[in-house]
Design an enzyme around this catalytic site. Structure first.
Site, mmCIF file in Angstrom:
data_model
loop_
_atom_site.group_PDB
_atom_site.id
_atom_site.type_symbol
_atom_site.label_atom_id
_atom_site.label_comp_id
_atom_site.label_asym_id
_atom_site.label_seq_id
_atom_site.Cartn_x
_atom_site.Cartn_y
_atom_site.Cartn_z
ATOM 1 N N GLN A 14 2.261 -5.974 -3.145
ATOM 2 C CA GLN A 14 2.574 -5.999 -1.713
ATOM 3 C C GLN A 14 3.874 -5.219 -1.456
ATOM 4 O O GLN A 14 4.180 -4.324 -2.218
ATOM 5 C CB GLN A 14 2.656 -7.438 -1.180
ATOM 6 C CG GLN A 14 1.318 -8.144 -1.073
ATOM 7 C CD GLN A 14 0.806 -8.735 -2.375
ATOM 8 O OE1 GLN A 14 1.547 -9.343 -3.116
ATOM 9 N NE2 GLN A 14 -0.453 -8.537 -2.656
ATOM 10 N N GLY A 52 -4.096 -4.410 -4.542
ATOM 11 C CA GLY A 52 -5.084 -3.438 -5.014
ATOM 12 C C GLY A 52 -4.340 -2.162 -5.354
ATOM 13 O O GLY A 52 -3.864 -1.457 -4.476
ATOM 14 N N HIS A 53 -4.170 -1.913 -6.639
ATOM 15 C CA HIS A 53 -3.443 -0.718 -7.065
ATOM 16 C C HIS A 53 -4.439 0.330 -7.553
ATOM 17 O O HIS A 53 -5.195 0.085 -8.480
ATOM 18 C CB HIS A 53 -2.453 -1.067 -8.184
ATOM 19 C CG HIS A 53 -1.299 -1.886 -7.696
ATOM 20 N ND1 HIS A 53 -0.379 -2.463 -8.530
ATOM 21 C CD2 HIS A 53 -0.917 -2.207 -6.448
ATOM 22 C CE1 HIS A 53 0.518 -3.110 -7.810
ATOM 23 N NE2 HIS A 53 0.209 -2.978 -6.549
ATOM 24 N N LYS A 82 2.090 2.308 -5.038
ATOM 25 C CA LYS A 82 2.773 1.833 -6.253
ATOM 26 C C LYS A 82 1.928 2.066 -7.501
ATOM 27 O O LYS A 82 2.456 2.308 -8.574
ATOM 28 C CB LYS A 82 3.084 0.328 -6.133
ATOM 29 C CG LYS A 82 4.123 0.017 -5.072
ATOM 30 C CD LYS A 82 4.450 -1.474 -5.024
ATOM 31 C CE LYS A 82 3.312 -2.322 -4.516
ATOM 32 N NZ LYS A 82 2.919 -2.091 -3.127
ATOM 33 N N ASP A 98 0.812 -1.219 0.000
ATOM 34 C CA ASP A 98 0.000 0.000 0.000
ATOM 35 C C ASP A 98 0.846 1.271 0.000
ATOM 36 O O ASP A 98 0.451 2.295 0.558
ATOM 37 C CB ASP A 98 -0.949 0.036 1.209
ATOM 38 C CG ASP A 98 -1.813 -1.199 1.285
ATOM 39 O OD1 ASP A 98 -2.284 -1.636 0.226
ATOM 40 O OD2 ASP A 98 -2.015 -1.725 2.391
HETATM 41 P P1 IMP Z 1 -2.499 -12.838 1.922
HETATM 42 O O1 IMP Z 1 -1.580 -12.256 0.916
HETATM 43 O O2 IMP Z 1 -3.957 -12.646 1.588
HETATM 44 O O3 IMP Z 1 -2.178 -14.256 2.269
HETATM 45 O O4 IMP Z 1 -2.303 -12.014 3.284
HETATM 46 C C1 IMP Z 1 -1.082 -12.089 4.032
HETATM 47 C C2 IMP Z 1 -0.740 -10.745 4.636
HETATM 48 O O5 IMP Z 1 -0.375 -9.846 3.629
HETATM 49 C C3 IMP Z 1 -1.900 -10.083 5.392
HETATM 50 O O6 IMP Z 1 -1.364 -9.348 6.481
HETATM 51 C C4 IMP Z 1 -2.468 -9.116 4.369
HETATM 52 O O7 IMP Z 1 -3.127 -8.028 4.964
HETATM 53 C C5 IMP Z 1 -1.187 -8.675 3.680
HETATM 54 N N1 IMP Z 1 -1.401 -8.226 2.307
HETATM 55 C C6 IMP Z 1 -1.617 -8.977 1.221
HETATM 56 N N2 IMP Z 1 -1.728 -8.217 0.130
HETATM 57 C C7 IMP Z 1 -1.588 -6.949 0.532
HETATM 58 C C8 IMP Z 1 -1.571 -5.684 -0.151
HETATM 59 O O8 IMP Z 1 -1.703 -5.592 -1.376
HETATM 60 N N3 IMP Z 1 -1.393 -4.583 0.631
HETATM 61 C C9 IMP Z 1 -1.195 -4.671 1.959
HETATM 62 N N4 IMP Z 1 -1.186 -5.811 2.634
HETATM 63 C C10 IMP Z 1 -1.375 -6.950 1.925
#
Ligand code: IMP
Length: 434
Positions: free
Chosen positions: A224, A40-41, A16, A13
């Site tokens: 991420q 989510g971009h 990007k 977040d």
């Molecule tokens: P997962 O990727 O859904 O398995 O989540 C694992 C961890 O990564 C959790 O803490 C999510 O909140 C975090 N996470 C996954 N994708 C994002 C992102 O795009 N932005 C921020 N946090 C993310």
């Protein structure tokens, strides 16, 4: 423009989307290489907001090809939904999008298991996005996954899906004590979706190798952030893929040595969604104030983000691992009115300063940050378009970050619009000529 990587320096977040959108204008190919629709971009173009979850950020640019790399996990129904949404807004997605056939596919049982495992973890839950990301990567590593290319082969797909469903149904019912979803339609639905995307499915490695031979500009779009990386991040509170520059080789199918430049995006402060250590976190009213100022709510899940001051320790750690050439700093405007501003410059446990970013999750939870205070500024800076026009304290804050990270701040972003960005004091006017 050389082959350039843009990654997140923090816990995702970082903004990007906007940065990649800006650079994509000069790119021939934009490539996602890790993660899935957990990302989510957000991009704002002409006052219109687009949120991309799976599709790379060059999709809004004419003449840019977008590749979903083999390291991405693809939820076909979500991809179709995202494509349809863009097509309805006049974006010629099918002209501009390609998907690597080696990419693994997220099935409904992955999402179901994602939710079950989170419940099973109890207090130790990760706070995943619930999109089935972890279980899909787990299957990939366990060699029980199914790839897009496999779905295009009806007999092979039938065999693999049959085996997977038998195993997952047993897991869901016997271990987690839940009712597996009705999978009667899954084969046909997946086949239909894969056939729909057939014209877009390619060998991504080959596509990139040809692009490289033609001297085209390739932009690798990280999802991420480095601190959520499976190996580098705050394990087990991480996502299940390689989010840093190191993920590009395998996740895009591109020789690592051919990556010419690594840029990272970072906020002027820090945020994190989900559970896990966050050393510079601000609690209570202070955290709330930063959340409201920055409108810090997740683009994918809408969850309120945890907020904190800039963390120089994790940022230096991530900068080093990524072999960073430059920083793109976002959300500087959000800090207007915060005085003083703090930065975590070291971590201390039991009075001892740690030498770097620790691997131990329990230490990360116990440590006390050592704060450096810097004077803030009150002015609204959302209209600033040149470094020279910033308030003196904002300039000093940027210089402080630059000194700490030992890389130039290439761009400073002061709002969500494409135009709300300028070159850092030591940044290159033409990013690609440097
Ligand atoms: P997962 O990727 O859904 O398995 O989540 C694992 C961890 O990564 C959790 O803490 C999510 O909140 C975090 N996470 C996954 N994708 C994002 C992102 O795009 N932005 C921020 N946090 C993310």
């Amino acid at each position: 423009m050389p082959a350039t990587a843009i990654v997140g320096l923090q816990w995702g977040d970082e903004g990007k989307g906007k940065i990649i959108d800006g650079l994509a204008a000069d790119a021939d190919v934009v490539v996602r290489y890790a993660g899935g629709n957990n990302a989510g971009h957000t991009v704002i173009v002409g006052g219109e907001k687009y949120v991309l979850h799976l599709i790379p950020g060059g999709i809004l640019h004419q003449g840019t090809l977008n590749l979903i790399g083999r390291g991405v996990v693809v939820d076909l129904a979500e991809l179709a939904h995202e494509v349809d949404g863009l097509v309805a807004r006049g974006v010629p997605v099918e002209e501009r999008l390609r998907i690597d056939g080696r990419a693994h596919v997220i099935f409904p049982y992955h999402r179901h298991i994602d939710r079950c495992v989170e419940v099973w973890r109890g207090e130790g839950r990760i706070g995943t996005t619930g999109r089935g990301i972890g279980p899909t990567y787990a299957d990939k590593v366990a060699r029980t996954g199914i790839r897009l290319a496999d779905i295009l082969r009806p007999e092979l797909f039938e065999k693999r899906l049959h085996a997977a469903l038998a195993e997952k149904a047993a897991l869901i019912s016997k271990v987690y004590g839940q009712v597996p979803e009705d999978d009667a339609e899954l084969y046909d639905q997946s086949r239909a979706l894969a056939e729909r995307f057939r014209p877009l499915i390619v060998d991504g490695g080959r596509l990139l190798s040809q692009a490289r031979r033609r001297g085209e500009c390739i932009l690798f779009e990280g999802a991420q952030g480095s601190m959520l990386d499976l190996d580098a991040g705050t394990y087990p509170y991480v996502t299940s893929s390689w989010t840093g520059v190191w993920g590009i080789g395998g996740g895009a199918g591109f020789p690592p040595r051919a990556i010419d430049r690594a840029l990272a995006v970072s906020k002027a402060y820090c945020t994190r969604v989900g559970e896990g250590p966050f050393p510079s976190e601000l609690y209570g009213e202070a955290g709330e104030r930063l959340r409201e100022a920055g409108n810090e709510y997740g683009a994918t899940t809408g969850r309120p983000r945890r907020c904190g001051w800039f963390d120089m320790v994790s940022a230096r750690y991530a900068a080093e691992l990524n072999g960073l050439d430059g920083l793109m700093l976002t959300n500087l405007d959000v800090l207007s009115g915060f005085d003083p501003i703090r930065v975590a410059v070291a971590y201390r446990v039991d009075g001892e300063t740690l030498p770097g970013f620790p691997a131990e999750t329990d230490l990360l939870e116990q440590l006390e940050p050592v704060w450096q205070e810097l004077p803030g500024w009150r002015e609204d800076i959302t209209g600033v378009r040149r470094f020279e026009d910033l308030p003196a304290n904002a300039k000093d804050y940027l210089r402080f970050l630059e000194r700490g990270l030992e890389v130039p701040i290439e761009r400073v972003s002061v709002g969500p619009g494409r135009e709300q960005m300028f070159v850092g004091e030591n940044g290159h006017e033409d990013l690609w000529a440097s």
